[in-house]
Design a protein around this motif. Structure first.
Motif, mmCIF file in Angstrom:
data_model
loop_
_atom_site.group_PDB
_atom_site.id
_atom_site.type_symbol
_atom_site.label_atom_id
_atom_site.label_comp_id
_atom_site.label_asym_id
_atom_site.label_seq_id
_atom_site.Cartn_x
_atom_site.Cartn_y
_atom_site.Cartn_z
ATOM 1 N N ALA A 34 0.828 -1.206 0.000
ATOM 2 C CA ALA A 34 0.000 0.000 0.000
ATOM 3 C C ALA A 34 0.865 1.260 0.000
ATOM 4 O O ALA A 34 0.592 2.217 -0.737
ATOM 5 N N VAL A 35 1.922 1.274 0.823
ATOM 6 C CA VAL A 35 2.816 2.440 0.856
ATOM 7 C C VAL A 35 3.555 2.583 -0.475
ATOM 8 O O VAL A 35 3.737 3.695 -0.993
ATOM 9 N N CYS A 36 3.964 1.459 -1.059
ATOM 10 C CA CYS A 36 4.628 1.513 -2.368
ATOM 11 C C CYS A 36 3.688 2.063 -3.437
ATOM 12 O O CYS A 36 4.113 2.789 -4.346
ATOM 13 N N LEU A 37 2.412 1.732 -3.329
ATOM 14 C CA LEU A 37 1.438 2.263 -4.284
ATOM 15 C C LEU A 37 1.341 3.778 -4.159
ATOM 16 O O LEU A 37 1.274 4.497 -5.173
ATOM 17 N N VAL A 38 1.343 4.286 -2.914
ATOM 18 C CA VAL A 38 1.350 5.735 -2.708
ATOM 19 C C VAL A 38 2.622 6.340 -3.305
ATOM 20 O O VAL A 38 2.589 7.365 -4.007
ATOM 21 N N GLY A 39 3.762 5.713 -3.034
ATOM 22 C CA GLY A 39 5.021 6.201 -3.595
ATOM 23 C C GLY A 39 5.026 6.182 -5.108
ATOM 24 O O GLY A 39 5.591 7.087 -5.757
ATOM 25 N N TYR A 40 4.381 5.196 -5.675
ATOM 26 C CA TYR A 40 4.311 5.084 -7.140
ATOM 27 C C TYR A 40 3.581 6.285 -7.734
ATOM 28 O O TYR A 40 4.041 6.901 -8.703
ATOM 29 N N LEU A 56 7.828 -1.196 -8.888
ATOM 30 C CA LEU A 56 8.100 -1.884 -7.630
ATOM 31 C C LEU A 56 9.468 -2.546 -7.629
ATOM 32 O O LEU A 56 10.125 -2.636 -6.588
ATOM 33 N N LEU A 57 9.925 -2.996 -8.801
ATOM 34 C CA LEU A 57 11.228 -3.647 -8.898
ATOM 35 C C LEU A 57 12.349 -2.674 -9.221
ATOM 36 O O LEU A 57 13.510 -3.075 -9.324
ATOM 37 N N SER A 58 11.992 -1.401 -9.402
ATOM 38 C CA SER A 58 13.021 -0.381 -9.655
ATOM 39 C C SER A 58 13.676 0.025 -8.346
ATOM 40 O O SER A 58 13.255 -0.395 -7.258
ATOM 41 N N SER A 59 14.682 0.883 -8.448
ATOM 42 C CA SER A 59 15.374 1.338 -7.240
ATOM 43 C C SER A 59 14.428 2.101 -6.323
ATOM 44 O O SER A 59 14.486 1.957 -5.090
ATOM 45 N N HIS A 60 13.517 2.928 -6.925
ATOM 46 C CA HIS A 60 12.564 3.667 -6.104
ATOM 47 C C HIS A 60 11.690 2.707 -5.300
ATOM 48 O O HIS A 60 11.481 2.871 -4.097
ATOM 49 N N GLY A 61 11.163 1.692 -5.969
ATOM 50 C CA GLY A 61 10.256 0.752 -5.325
ATOM 51 C C GLY A 61 10.943 -0.082 -4.260
ATOM 52 O O GLY A 61 10.401 -0.277 -3.159
ATOM 53 N N LEU A 62 12.130 -0.574 -4.575
ATOM 54 C CA LEU A 62 12.842 -1.420 -3.618
ATOM 55 C C LEU A 62 13.251 -0.639 -2.378
ATOM 56 O O LEU A 62 13.169 -1.150 -1.251
ATOM 57 N N ILE A 63 13.681 0.623 -2.586
ATOM 58 C CA ILE A 63 14.064 1.451 -1.430
ATOM 59 C C ILE A 63 12.850 1.736 -0.563
ATOM 60 O O ILE A 63 12.909 1.672 0.678
ATOM 61 N N THR A 64 11.709 2.044 -1.209
ATOM 62 C CA THR A 64 10.481 2.320 -0.448
ATOM 63 C C THR A 64 10.056 1.098 0.353
ATOM 64 O O THR A 64 9.742 1.186 1.546
ATOM 65 N N ALA A 65 10.040 -0.078 -0.310
ATOM 66 C CA ALA A 65 9.628 -1.306 0.371
ATOM 67 C C ALA A 65 10.565 -1.624 1.533
ATOM 68 O O ALA A 65 10.113 -1.986 2.634
#
Length: 667
Positions: A34-40, A56-65
């Motif tokens: 859910a937080v990753c979706l907000v970050g997206y 989600l598999l990018s650097s942005h997504g992995l760092i957020t997760a």
């Protein structure tokens, strides 16, 4: 429907722990997504609108997760570390104070006497007692990581507003939580929910920060867009965090309700008085059980006897079934009898208010309740003089199935406890409540059978120490009392002394255990009682005292050598000649599947070290496999129709090392 036994409840608690860990991990995954979706959506313009699963598999997504998982785990670990002090830490967290064991307050003494009676009658160390002085509501809870380290916290309202029978019903309910393995689960729930709450707290912080900066900004402020983004992100995280907490508390409440119903039923089983706990619940319905002086009431709600906090969506999030439902589950028609008794004892003006549907301030359960409530009065059984050394009835189901006694309180055990406590001299009993007296009791238990010269020689082996060294003035009061009271008092006295012994720091505990072993080794031989005493102290005061023993074996096969050692020793202890012992051994071993006489013949000798190693292995059995072990031991010691002191001490040693509370073996 049959009431589940101790071992079934232990197995259920383990399953609940596994289920809650699984649900917590599921919640972490969903919150992270859910937080990753907000970050997206926040960074969508920067990532050229790529699909979510790619982001989600990018650097942005992995760092957020990774950041979300780290924050949740940190929140849980911080609270976990905060609660590492066990039950006493939880008690201090809610502002409770220890009750002085030698208190002169009549209500506090009433509570202590009830708790001590039930502890001796059930075979567990006496829990430490704490009181929440400023809480007028009727409530209580137990906390800790093991039965030997439990603390019981009771509100001032509970000890002042409840009769002795009602307070005994509440204590019986809390003892059920000690037996059932609920305490460790309850403390873990606090830590796990704290981690989930962390995301919501961060969202709340960002939301306040955005409003604070926005209030100071002017129309020329170029950071308005960043502040708006921070505010939106804060709202999103706040909602995600608290939705996660909502579902976490929903799961918590569902599990807690099941355990509360079981604890209510166990209380009736322990006290043999449904009107005791029923009357306590009735008074909660008339008044309140809320904890108003602590900020941790919502965290503690699932641990308490009654609802500790007011909450919305009560039908979903309440950790306890409705009061009326709990009372009627205890005994059909009990609610009607309590209401009728209230009508018979209340003034007419109050009855008119009740029939008009008025509700007093602070009442939480019943319409038309008044401040003055039902007081249960029931006749007590006369104290029995049954000794701990008993002649069992061969046809008794309790003797045939010794495992059915584990984790229970029988009328005979309660009578034994009441009679024993009345026999204890006040000076002797008072010394057990002090650290110095409890330490000297351990020494007195090992030397009281010796003559004066031998006692002096043994005590010279102990190094000088202001607290842990031998103190002749205290021993002069303890030793004669032990000699006059007899061997039956040894373990109950030790259980009474456990709250004081638990107040020793780790170094003092280790020194005490070393001193006890020096006294045991003084004559180059070890008796069963000496083994039981040293094992008891190591189990409850050692470095691993609070550690739960994990299940290592789900079948008897890997434990057969341990069973061979244990039952060889017990068969010899329970019979008068070698041929009879051989027969008794094979009868006991026959109850285990896959056992062949050729594979596991009776051993001619079992050393104390081998016995200790065997008991460690057997404690690793699944809870549902332990009853057969207890019953096989019981078959050996009751074979000749008499349970003597040596056999009881051996049985007590076995039960204690397998974490099975064994009540006094009276019949």
């Amino acid at each position: 429907m049959a009431h589940p036994g101790f071992f079934q409840r232990q197995a259920s608690a383990r399953r609940n722990t596994s289920l809650l860990v699984f649900l917590f991990l599921t919640a972490v995954v969903l919150i992270t997504l859910a937080v990753c979706l907000v970050g997206y959506f926040v960074t969508r313009s920067e990532t050229s609108g790529q699909p979510f699963h790619y982001w989600l598999l990018s650097s942005h997504g992995l760092i957020t997760a990774a950041a979300v998982v780290t924050l949740i785990c940190m929140g849980s670990l911080i609270r976990w570390a905060d609660l590492a002090g066990g039950g006493s830490r939880v008690a201090k967290m809610v502002g409770a104070r220890p009750i002085d064991p030698d208190t002169r307050d009549s209500d506090e003494r009433k509570l202590r006497n009830i708790v001590e009676e039930m502890a001796i009658a059930s075979g567990v160390p006496v829990p430490e007692l704490y009181l929440m002085d400023d809480e007028t509501g009727i409530n209580a809870f137990v906390a800790g990581y093991s039965p030997g380290s439990a603390v019981m916290v009771v509100t001032h309202g509970a000890i002042t507003q409840l009769t002795r029978d009602e307070l005994q019903g509440v204590v019986g309910h809390e003892f059920s939580h000690i037996f059932n393995g609920d305490m460790r689960l309850n403390v873990r729930l606090i830590a796990l929910l704290s981690g989930i709450l962390m995301i919501g707290q961060i969202g709340s912080f960002l939301l306040r920060a955005s409003f604070y900066s926005g209030g100071r900004s002017t129309a020329r402020n170029r950071d308005g867009r960043a502040q708006a983004t921070m505010g939106i992100l804060g709202i999103a995280l706040f909602l995600i965090g608290y939705v996660g907490v909502f579902f976490g508390r929903l799961i918590q409440a569902a599990v807690s309700r099941q355990r509360e119903n079981l604890a209510d039923a166990s209380s009736v089983q322990f006290t043999r008085n449904p009107e005791g706990i029923g009357g306590a619940l009735f008074k909660i319905g008339l008044r309140s059980s809320y904890l108003d002086t602590t900020g941790h009431a919502s965290d503690m709600n699932h641990m308490c006897f009654g609802e500790a906090t007011r909450m919305k969506f009560t039908s979903l999030l309440a950790s306890h079934p409705p009061i009326e439902q709990r009372i009627n589950a205890i005994q059909p028609g009990l609610m009607a009898r309590l209401k009728s008794r209230l009508r018979d004892t209340e003034p007419a003006d109050d009855l008119r208010a009740a029939t008009a549907g008025q509700r007093p301030s602070g009442a939480s359960g019943f319409a038309g309740a008044t401040a003055e409530v039902y007081s249960s009065v029931s006749g007590r059984r006369a104290a029995s003089t049954n000794p701990i050394v008993a002649t069992p009835d061969p046809g008794s189901a309790g003797v045939q199935k010794l495992s059915e006694r584990v984790g229970t309180v029988s009328p005979e055990g309660e009578d034994f406890a009441i009679h024993l406590l009345r026999r204890l001299p006040s000076t002797f009993r008072g010394l057990l409540y002090t650290r110095a007296g409890a330490i000297q009791l351990c020494y007195a238990l090992l030397i009281n059978h010796l003559d004066q010269q031998q006692q002096t020689e043994c005590l010279r082996l102990l190094p000088g120490h202001s607290l842990l060294g031998a103190q002749p003035d205290l021993l002069a009061k303890l030793v004669p009392a032990l000699q006059s009271l007899g061997e039956a008092v040894r373990f109950p006295a030790l259980e009474l002394a456990m709250p004081a012994l638990r107040k020793l720091d780790p170094e003092e505990r280790a020194e005490l255990i070393r001193n006890v072993r020096k006294l045991v080794d003084a004559d180059n031989r070890i008796t069963l009682f000496e083994l039981a005493l040293t094992s008891f102290l190591s189990r409850h005061l050692g470095v691993d005292a609070d550690r739960a023993i994990p299940v290592r074996h789900n079948s008897y096969k890997p434990a057969m050598p341990a069973l061979q050692r244990l039952l060889s020793l017990l068969a010899r202890a329970g019979s008068s000649d070698s041929q009879q012992a051989e027969s008794l051994y094979h009868e006991a071993m026959a109850g285990f599947p896959g056992n062949g006489s050729a594979d596991t013949p009776m051993l001619s000798k079992v050393t104390m070290r081998q016995l200790q190693e065997a008991l460690k292995v057997l404690n690793g059995l699944s809870p549902l496999l332990k009853p057969a072990v207890i019953d096989a031991c019981g078959h050996c010691i009751t074979y000749d129709g008499v349970i003597d002191v040596r056999e009881y001490e051996l049985m007590r040693l076995v039960a204690d090392q397998m974490d099975c509370p064994m009540p006094p073996m009276t019949v």
